[in-house]
Design an enzyme around this catalytic site. Structure first.
Site, PDB file in Angstrom:
ATOM      1  N   ALA A  66       0.873  -1.186   0.000  1.00 42.10           N
ATOM      2  CA  ALA A  66       0.000   0.000   0.000  1.00 42.10           C
ATOM      3  C   ALA A  66       0.903   1.227   0.000  1.00 42.10           C
ATOM      4  CB  ALA A  66      -0.879  -0.025   1.251  1.00 42.10           C
ATOM      5  N   GLY A 105       0.586  -5.159   0.713  1.00 48.69           N
ATOM      6  CA  GLY A 105      -0.609  -5.186  -0.129  1.00 48.69           C
ATOM      7  C   GLY A 105      -0.340  -5.744  -1.507  1.00 48.69           C
ATOM      8  N   GLU A 108      -0.609  -9.394  -0.992  1.00 49.68           N
ATOM      9  CA  GLU A 108      -2.023  -9.689  -0.692  1.00 49.68           C
ATOM     10  C   GLU A 108      -2.859  -9.658  -1.971  1.00 49.68           C
ATOM     11  OE1 GLU A 108      -2.040  -6.655   2.459  1.00 49.68           O
ATOM     12  OE2 GLU A 108      -3.041  -8.156   3.685  1.00 49.68           O
ATOM     13  N   GLU A 128       4.304  -5.677   7.136  1.00 46.31           N
ATOM     14  CA  GLU A 128       3.486  -4.698   7.858  1.00 46.31           C
ATOM     15  C   GLU A 128       3.864  -4.561   9.327  1.00 46.31           C
ATOM     16  OE1 GLU A 128       2.435  -6.898   5.750  1.00 46.31           O
ATOM     17  OE2 GLU A 128       0.921  -6.079   4.426  1.00 46.31           O
TER      18      GLU A 128
HETATM   19  N1  T1G Z   1       4.672   3.324  -0.065  1.00 43.94           N
HETATM   20  C1  T1G Z   1       5.144   4.527  -0.462  1.00 43.94           C
HETATM   21  N2  T1G Z   1       6.439   4.775  -0.796  1.00 43.94           N
HETATM   22  C2  T1G Z   1       7.290   3.744  -0.703  1.00 43.94           C
HETATM   23  C3  T1G Z   1       6.889   2.449  -0.293  1.00 43.94           C
HETATM   24  C4  T1G Z   1       5.507   2.264   0.032  1.00 43.94           C
HETATM   25  N3  T1G Z   1       5.022   1.089   0.399  1.00 43.94           N
HETATM   26  N4  T1G Z   1       7.989   1.649  -0.298  1.00 43.94           N
HETATM   27  C5  T1G Z   1       9.013   2.413  -0.705  1.00 43.94           C
HETATM   28  N5  T1G Z   1       8.607   3.658  -0.938  1.00 43.94           N
HETATM   29  C6  T1G Z   1       9.446   4.775  -1.400  1.00 43.94           C
HETATM   30  C7  T1G Z   1      10.514   5.121  -0.387  1.00 43.94           C
HETATM   31  O1  T1G Z   1       9.993   5.992   0.600  1.00 43.94           O
HETATM   32  C8  T1G Z   1      11.534   5.796  -1.287  1.00 43.94           C
HETATM   33  O2  T1G Z   1      11.014   7.086  -1.569  1.00 43.94           O
HETATM   34  C9  T1G Z   1      11.449   4.999  -2.589  1.00 43.94           C
HETATM   35  O3  T1G Z   1      10.162   4.352  -2.556  1.00 43.94           O
HETATM   36  C10 T1G Z   1      12.518   3.938  -2.695  1.00 43.94           C
HETATM   37  O4  T1G Z   1      12.421   3.179  -1.484  1.00 43.94           O
HETATM   38  C11 T1G Z   1      -2.580  -3.168   3.108  1.00 43.94           C
HETATM   39  C12 T1G Z   1      -1.070  -1.833   4.832  1.00 43.94           C
HETATM   40  C13 T1G Z   1      10.339  -1.832  -1.664  1.00 43.94           C
HETATM   41  C14 T1G Z   1      12.202  -3.072  -0.564  1.00 43.94           C
HETATM   42  O5  T1G Z   1       6.454  -2.002   3.981  1.00 43.94           O
HETATM   43  O6  T1G Z   1      10.689  -2.231   1.973  1.00 43.94           O
HETATM   44  O7  T1G Z   1       0.954  -2.808   2.234  1.00 43.94           O
HETATM   45  O8  T1G Z   1      12.849   8.391  -0.457  1.00 43.94           O
HETATM   46  O9  T1G Z   1      14.754   3.717  -0.718  1.00 43.94           O
HETATM   47  O10 T1G Z   1      16.056   0.315  -0.839  1.00 43.94           O
HETATM   48  O11 T1G Z   1      -1.561  -4.950   4.243  1.00 43.94           O
HETATM   49  O12 T1G Z   1      11.236   0.480  -0.139  1.00 43.94           O
HETATM   50  O13 T1G Z   1      12.858   8.026  -2.941  1.00 43.94           O
HETATM   51  O14 T1G Z   1      11.120   9.545  -1.885  1.00 43.94           O
HETATM   52  O15 T1G Z   1      13.401   1.862   0.362  1.00 43.94           O
HETATM   53  O16 T1G Z   1      15.244  -0.275  -3.210  1.00 43.94           O
HETATM   54  C15 T1G Z   1       3.984  -2.660   3.028  1.00 43.94           C
HETATM   55  C16 T1G Z   1       8.293  -0.812   2.204  1.00 43.94           C
HETATM   56  C17 T1G Z   1       3.263  -1.366   3.101  1.00 43.94           C
HETATM   57  C18 T1G Z   1       7.491  -2.049   1.843  1.00 43.94           C
HETATM   58  C19 T1G Z   1      12.654  -1.026  -1.936  1.00 43.94           C
HETATM   59  N6  T1G Z   1       5.166  -2.540   2.226  1.00 43.94           N
HETATM   60  N7  T1G Z   1       9.326  -0.571   1.225  1.00 43.94           N
HETATM   61  O17 T1G Z   1      13.823  -0.760  -1.210  1.00 43.94           O
HETATM   62  O18 T1G Z   1      14.264   1.618  -2.016  1.00 43.94           O
HETATM   63  S1  T1G Z   1       1.876  -1.445   4.184  1.00 43.94           S
HETATM   64  C20 T1G Z   1       6.339  -2.181   2.794  1.00 43.94           C
HETATM   65  C21 T1G Z   1      10.491  -1.292   1.238  1.00 43.94           C
HETATM   66  C22 T1G Z   1       0.786  -2.474   3.372  1.00 43.94           C
HETATM   67  C23 T1G Z   1      -1.267  -3.825   3.406  1.00 43.94           C
HETATM   68  C24 T1G Z   1      -0.352  -2.945   4.174  1.00 43.94           C
HETATM   69  C25 T1G Z   1      11.535  -0.831   0.281  1.00 43.94           C
HETATM   70  C26 T1G Z   1      11.649  -1.720  -0.973  1.00 43.94           C
HETATM   71  P1  T1G Z   1      12.025   8.344  -1.726  1.00 43.94           P
HETATM   72  P2  T1G Z   1      13.764   2.611  -0.856  1.00 43.94           P
HETATM   73  P3  T1G Z   1      14.947   0.205  -1.849  1.00 43.94           P
END
Ligand code: T1G
Length: 691
Positions: A66, A105, A108, A128
């Site tokens: 998400a 998500g 999911e 999450e």
């Molecule tokens: N949403 C928005 N922005 C995101 C994002 C996300 N989920 N993940 C990464 N970014 C942005 C990050 O802030 C950065 O932005 C850029 O992408 C590159 O990220 C309903 C509720 C995917 C492994 O927790 O683990 O789904 O600083 O520097 O090292 O059940 O990002 O360039 O402006 O980390 O190559 C669940 C979180 C969400 C994954 C890539 N998903 N992201 O790593 O790049 S909650 C996560 C990561 C959810 C559902 C629930 C990593 C990555 P900027 P980065 P990276």
């Protein structure tokens, strides 16, 4: 090709429709993407020529979750759950084609598809929990139905992704793509149609869980994850949500998952953890440095000192495949140091953290030496010698004549002035601090200490190298103790006073461990060794710590320090130390008093926040959030409290200021409020802008 919207296009490959998604940088499920998927699936379902639908992403990864940036805002467009219903109820098979990291998500949504294919390098996970949440779009209900309760509990509580091969073995994905993902996915879709394979709806599968011993699975999860999850609101709630997959019909389990997700999302802990997610990424960015600043090549490393720090530092590079020459003055020290490194690797292999062959692979890259001249060709040389300025200056003066031109010269000093050290060389622009935290092969934090003359490309190289060896690198300026240890000193000063005024070391430590820190100041001192920097010849026995060293109570390593230790290093309060402390209070004319937990906590944490405000004001830290990243990754500050500066914002800077002023009144200048603290209260601002 049909342009569905800015984030989705639909084109046909024979009888298979390919819905291609594009929402850089990580295809997060923001509104535009959700709308694109909904419209794309509906358009393909309505097209009589289409027999199957492939959902695939452009860019570096399948959907990474998400959109964290949308949390806390009203949902616009179809919710993720509505999207999953559209996908799962589609009359034509929907195949998710996965690459990169299908997370949260993203995974999911893939589980709501009827089939899944992935490239071997793909990783799939539900992280999450790291955001203080639980999977909120069916992950707690579909994943257990697919891989069983135990494995689902492990995946959700570790938040760690599994590789495609493991996901294939577990049954999360149906096929591994041998070649081009798009072509393979279209081929797989055609096979499904030709073979008349069923529309697999995981939501309708209860069989896998029928025989599961739910209570046993829950208890095992408590035993495995409970310690790490101590203090997290999400732990018990996640257990309930996941167990419901075996206890409730799908619809009821989904409803309860939604309620729990909403509660956590609105809670303080998730807000703090989402802040830390952004803060960690912000710390990697250096304001006056373009993302494409050139960096120097670092393919070989030299380390001076094979003690606890030198050996731990070396392991970071060896594990990243970078050869290391490690230099010691005496053969026995060199042998002991390299022996400890091998022992550490063997212990990791025994715990399954690395493969047995990785031990020899890493140690094979190590060149022990007794001669600093062997560092002449190293790209980066890190000094990890005794924490005394004279020792460091001598080493850097000698290094200046040994190291090749362009080599980066770094000190691992934890307090001392990098500019003074750099001045002993003719190349101050090549000198900086690389402050690792003990144990250096484990702790994530790396303080990159920028000297007055440190060249920009040297800073850029260090920040990149920190990432390459798996550290969280934070750029800090020069002062005594930089960011983390300078704030730690403020806390230690108060801790030392508190035990003379009426608290005992174990009471002070308990207040901080109850707050969520892994240990308190006196437990830390015993672990590090009380005799660090102590010298019997010059010791005056003026402090409790000096008295303990004189009594040969040097901490855990000597079986006694502030605490008594049994042969398993289990700590217990010491009657002798209590007596020593009471005697010292009496000798100093201090009338001991009962001190409340609240006063202990305020006296330990608020001076840290105050020091953080000074650090910010002096520009030693670039951001308040950098200070928080330092404390979370270097000292185990509970991530669900966001860090000292975020914590100050949650209780209110005005509360901190008022208390500091009261303490200043009662106890003197140690509590003089920092000018920045005064200013932000007067201006109605806060430190992080995140609360
Ligand atoms: N949403 C928005 N922005 C995101 C994002 C996300 N989920 N993940 C990464 N970014 C942005 C990050 O802030 C950065 O932005 C850029 O992408 C590159 O990220 C309903 C509720 C995917 C492994 O927790 O683990 O789904 O600083 O520097 O090292 O059940 O990002 O360039 O402006 O980390 O190559 C669940 C979180 C969400 C994954 C890539 N998903 N992201 O790593 O790049 S909650 C996560 C990561 C959810 C559902 C629930 C990593 C990555 P900027 P980065 P990276």
């Amino acid at each position: 090709m049909i342009l569905i919207n800015d984030a989705a296009t639909l084109d046909n490959d024979g009888a298979t429709a390919v819905l291609t998604l594009h929402n850089p940088p990580v295809n997060a499920l923001s509104r535009v993407l959700r709308e694109g998927i909904a419209a794309g699936i509906e358009a393909a379902a309505a097209d009589g020529a289409v027999e199957a639908i492939v959902m695939i992403c452009e860019g570096r990864t399948f959907i990474a979750g998400a959109d964290i940036k949308e949390f806390g805002k009203p949902i616009e467009g179809p919710s993720l759950r509505e999207l999953e219903d559209i996908v799962e109820s589609c009359p034509k098979p929907v195949i998710a084609a996965l690459h990169g990291t299908a997370l949260g998500g993203g995974l999911e949504l893939a589980l709501a598809c009827h089939y899944r294919i992935a490239v071997p390098s793909a990783r799939l996970g539900l992280p999450e929990i790291k955001l203080g949440l639980i999977p909120g779009a069916g992950g707690t209900q579909r994943l257990p139905r697919m891989i069983g309760l135990k494995r689902a509990l492990d995946m959700i509580f570790t938040g760690a992704p599994v590789g495609a091969a493991t996901a294939h073995t577990l049954g999360i994905i149906d096929e591994l793509a041998a070649g081009d993902l798009r072509a393979e996915a279209v081929r797989f879709a055609s096979d499904i149609v030709r073979e008349g394979r069923p529309q697999r709806k995981i939501s309708e599968e209860d069989g896998r869980l029928a025989g599961e011993d739910v209570e046993a699975a829950i208890e095992e999860a408590r035993a495995t994850h409970g310690r790490k999850m101590k203090g997290f609101d999400s732990f018990e709630k996640a257990l309930e949500a996941i167990a419901n997959a075996a206890r409730l019909p799908f619809a009821e389990g989904m409803a309860r998952e939604g309620e729990i997700f909403a509660e956590l999302l609105a809670g303080a802990q998730s807000k703090a953890q989402r802040y830390v997610f952004g803060a960690t990424r912000a710390a990697a960015k250096v304001p006056d440095m373009a993302a494409d600043t050139p960096t120097r090549s670092v393919t070989t490393v030299g380390i001076i000192g094979a003690g606890t720090m030198g050996g731990g530092i070396a392991m970071n590079f060896l594990s990243a495949g970078i050869p290391v020459t490690i230099v010691e003055a005496k053969p026995e020290a060199l042998e002991r140091g390299t022996g400890i490194m091998r022992t550490n690797y063997e212990a990791s292999a025994k715990r399954g953290r690395i493969r047995p062959e990785d031990v020899d692979r890493a140690m094979g890259l190590l060149s022990p030496s007794l001669d600093m001249a062997d560092l002449a060709d190293r790209d980066l040389i890190i000094e990890a010698a005794f924490e005394e300025m004279a020792v460091k200056k001598d080493i850097f003066a000698r290094l200046d004549g040994i190291a090749k031109a362009g080599a980066i010269l770094a000190s691992n000093t934890s307090y001392l002035d990098i500019d003074d050290i750099a001045a002993t060389t003719k190349r101050p622009e090549d000198v900086l601090g690389l402050h690792f935290f003990s144990p250096a092969n484990v702790m994530k934090l790396l303080e990159v200490v920028r000297g007055e003359k440190t060249a920009t490309d040297v800073v850029a190289t260090a920040m990149k190298l920190g990432r390459d060896i798996g550290k969280t690198a934070v750029l800090v300026g020069v002062c005594h103790g930089f960011v983390g240890n300078r704030m730690l000193s403020a806390r230690q000063r108060e801790a030392n006073k508190l035990i003379l005024e009426g608290a005992m070391p174990w009471e002070v430590d308990r207040v901080l461990t109850d707050f969520g820190l892994p240990m308190g100041p006196f437990q830390m001192a015993d672990l590090a060794g009380l005799d660090l920097g102590w010298n019997r010849e010059t010791s005056k026995g003026e402090t409790i710590r000096e008295q303990l060293c004189e009594a040969d109570r040097r901490g855990q390593k000597s079986g006694a320090g502030f605490y008594d230790y049994d042969d398993k290093r289990k700590a217990s309060p010491s009657k002798l130390v209590e007596k020593m402390i009471r005697a010292r209070s009496k000798a100093d004319g201090i009338k001991r008093r009962q001190i409340s937990d609240e006063e202990i906590l305020e006296r330990l944490i608020y001076p840290m926040i105050n020091e953080g405000a000074k650090i910010l004001d002096e520009g030693v830290a670039l951001r308040a959030s950098d200070i928080d990243v330092v404390w979370i990754n270097g000292y185990g500050w509970p991530v669900y409290r966001g860090g000292p500066m975020f914590f100050a914002d949650t209780i209110g800077p005005a509360v901190v200021l008022t208390t500091m002023r009261e303490l200043e009144e009662r106890m003197g200048a140690d509590f003089k409020p920092a000018p920045l603290l005064v200013r932000i209260v007067e201006e109605g601002r806060n430190f992080t802008g995140a609360v």
